[in-house]
Scaffold this active site. Sequence first.
Site, PDB file in Angstrom:
ATOM      1  N   TRP A   1       0.836  -1.208   0.000  1.00 31.64           N
ATOM      2  CA  TRP A   1       0.000   0.000   0.000  1.00 31.64           C
ATOM      3  C   TRP A   1       0.863   1.247   0.000  1.00 31.64           C
ATOM      4  O   TRP A   1       0.507   2.269  -0.596  1.00 31.64           O
ATOM      5  CB  TRP A   1      -0.904  -0.011   1.237  1.00 31.64           C
ATOM      6  CG  TRP A   1      -1.751   1.230   1.394  1.00 31.64           C
ATOM      7  CD1 TRP A   1      -3.014   1.442   0.923  1.00 31.64           C
ATOM      8  CD2 TRP A   1      -1.400   2.429   2.109  1.00 31.64           C
ATOM      9  NE1 TRP A   1      -3.467   2.688   1.275  1.00 31.64           N
ATOM     10  CE2 TRP A   1      -2.493   3.314   2.006  1.00 31.64           C
ATOM     11  CE3 TRP A   1      -0.267   2.840   2.814  1.00 31.64           C
ATOM     12  CZ2 TRP A   1      -2.491   4.582   2.583  1.00 31.64           C
ATOM     13  CZ3 TRP A   1      -0.263   4.104   3.392  1.00 31.64           C
ATOM     14  CH2 TRP A   1      -1.366   4.945   3.269  1.00 31.64           C
ATOM     15  N   HIS A   2       2.033   1.161   0.649  1.00 29.73           N
ATOM     16  CA  HIS A   2       2.879   2.340   0.772  1.00 29.73           C
ATOM     17  C   HIS A   2       3.569   2.719  -0.530  1.00 29.73           C
ATOM     18  O   HIS A   2       3.910   3.895  -0.701  1.00 29.73           O
ATOM     19  CB  HIS A   2       3.935   2.114   1.863  1.00 29.73           C
ATOM     20  CG  HIS A   2       3.393   2.258   3.248  1.00 29.73           C
ATOM     21  ND1 HIS A   2       2.764   1.222   3.913  1.00 29.73           N
ATOM     22  CD2 HIS A   2       3.361   3.316   4.101  1.00 29.73           C
ATOM     23  CE1 HIS A   2       2.386   1.643   5.112  1.00 29.73           C
ATOM     24  NE2 HIS A   2       2.722   2.897   5.247  1.00 29.73           N
ATOM     25  N   GLY A   3       3.785   1.796  -1.403  1.00 32.52           N
ATOM     26  CA  GLY A   3       4.443   2.174  -2.649  1.00 32.52           C
ATOM     27  C   GLY A   3       4.752   0.997  -3.547  1.00 32.52           C
ATOM     28  O   GLY A   3       4.809  -0.147  -3.102  1.00 32.52           O
TER      29      GLY A   3
ATOM     30  N   PHE B   1       2.214   8.602  -1.359  1.00 31.16           N
ATOM     31  CA  PHE B   1       1.419   7.389  -1.220  1.00 31.16           C
ATOM     32  C   PHE B   1      -0.044   7.643  -1.477  1.00 31.16           C
ATOM     33  O   PHE B   1      -0.834   6.717  -1.524  1.00 31.16           O
ATOM     34  CB  PHE B   1       1.615   6.790   0.183  1.00 31.16           C
ATOM     35  CG  PHE B   1       3.067   6.543   0.521  1.00 31.16           C
ATOM     36  CD1 PHE B   1       3.932   6.038  -0.424  1.00 31.16           C
ATOM     37  CD2 PHE B   1       3.552   6.834   1.786  1.00 31.16           C
ATOM     38  CE1 PHE B   1       5.259   5.812  -0.111  1.00 31.16           C
ATOM     39  CE2 PHE B   1       4.872   6.608   2.110  1.00 31.16           C
ATOM     40  CZ  PHE B   1       5.731   6.100   1.155  1.00 31.16           C
TER      41      PHE B   1
END
Length: 456
Positions: free
Chosen positions: A304-306, A456
């Site tokens: 989800w962060h990258g 993000f």
Amino acid sequence: MFKSQLNIQNLILLIASYVFYGWWDYRFLALIAFSTIADYVISHVIERQKPQHIKKCLLIISICINLGLLGFFKYYNFFIESWVDIMAQVGFRSNVGSLNIILPVGISFYTFQTLSYTIDVYRGDLRASRSFVNFATYVSFFPQLVAGPIERATNLLPQFSQIKKFNNDEAIAGLNLIIWGLFQKIVIADSCAIYVDSIFENYEKVNSFSLLLGAIYFAFQIYGDFAGYSNIAIGTARLFGFNLMRNFNYPYFSRDIAEFWRRWHISLSTWFRDYLYIPLGGSRSSMITTVRNVFIVFLVSGFWHGANWTFLVWGGIHAILFLPVLLLGFNRKNLDQVSISKLIPSFKELFQMTFTFIVVSIAWVFFRADNVTIAFKYLKRLVLDFSWGIEFLNIDRYNFELLLLVLIVVLIEWINRTHEHPFMGKWKWFKIFIVILMLLTLGVYSDHQDFIYFQF
């Protein structure tokens, strides 16, 4: 009269939120508007349907729309480039090219916000919003639109059905949070960023002591950066009469990794708990299923962060750290605030907090590094260089000079750890004066940077 005034109030907020978001890139207003309309319509259709299979189909459509948009803008190039690299490893040449895609700011945050709303309507935990303006304002509410907290509709959406009037006490509380958030961002995070960038860019040249400080400084950079934004967002919302959820609760005073995740990015960790971990079965099934669920949640959280393998490894490290605590039944052990009635922690608590901070900081190296190879090389040099002297960095500063400021922040937070923020409790105005003074002095010398979580 009441309804008319409420509609005008929310319409002004909606326009302001769209102007705020469009100021970055007006082209992506259509994207957030499409997600809003899609989930508003689908939620109403779900609510009117009785057959469960139809409701489930509609929920799947909503999930596909939201995650499809997020996947295309955030992960398309990652998957394409990874596929090309894999094919090259086995001797095949792929001509599939990447696209010049701009990542819409905040898409990860508002996507999860609309998803939770539709899921709550599907579960029957929430009625579909009767006002499109209220729902659209909930999705695009500008204080927390681009970097959270990820608000639940059950908390924030009903607040748009209430006329907001100026409240002096809430406004002062909001300003206090904004001032503390600015201090965390400008004085702490941006000051740490100067040292972090220098050390990580020259990790092959600096010694073990500098590499250790680089990891520690980044731990405080990302904390000050993200917690600072969250506090500014929560404080700004309070000025308008809205109460957002707390997103950070002094996470570096955690005594184990489970407690850390109860205190760090609370809105995201609870989102994954309620909408992914528990639906998968949580820890109620067999040990194998529990292990699977933990890895799924942390790997998805990392992704989800990258769109980078470093985030997946970061998530995997936290899964490995979390599993023993969960399987041994210690995950709900430290629910209270550490040393709540004592100024000085016990030796056991100090050891637990130090150990947790160390392993979290090691994992942060993967979060910060450009790729996995660099992260491993960084950690290898940290352990094997065996040189612990004080160095003069290429930013014309000694590598330890920031330590005093970091220690001051740790002391301030420790003393005020039972409060929402340090400006509560005794000596309130003195603490505010000191922080503003530091903003006006140290803050002007920091290299101001964009918020990390904007990407993000």
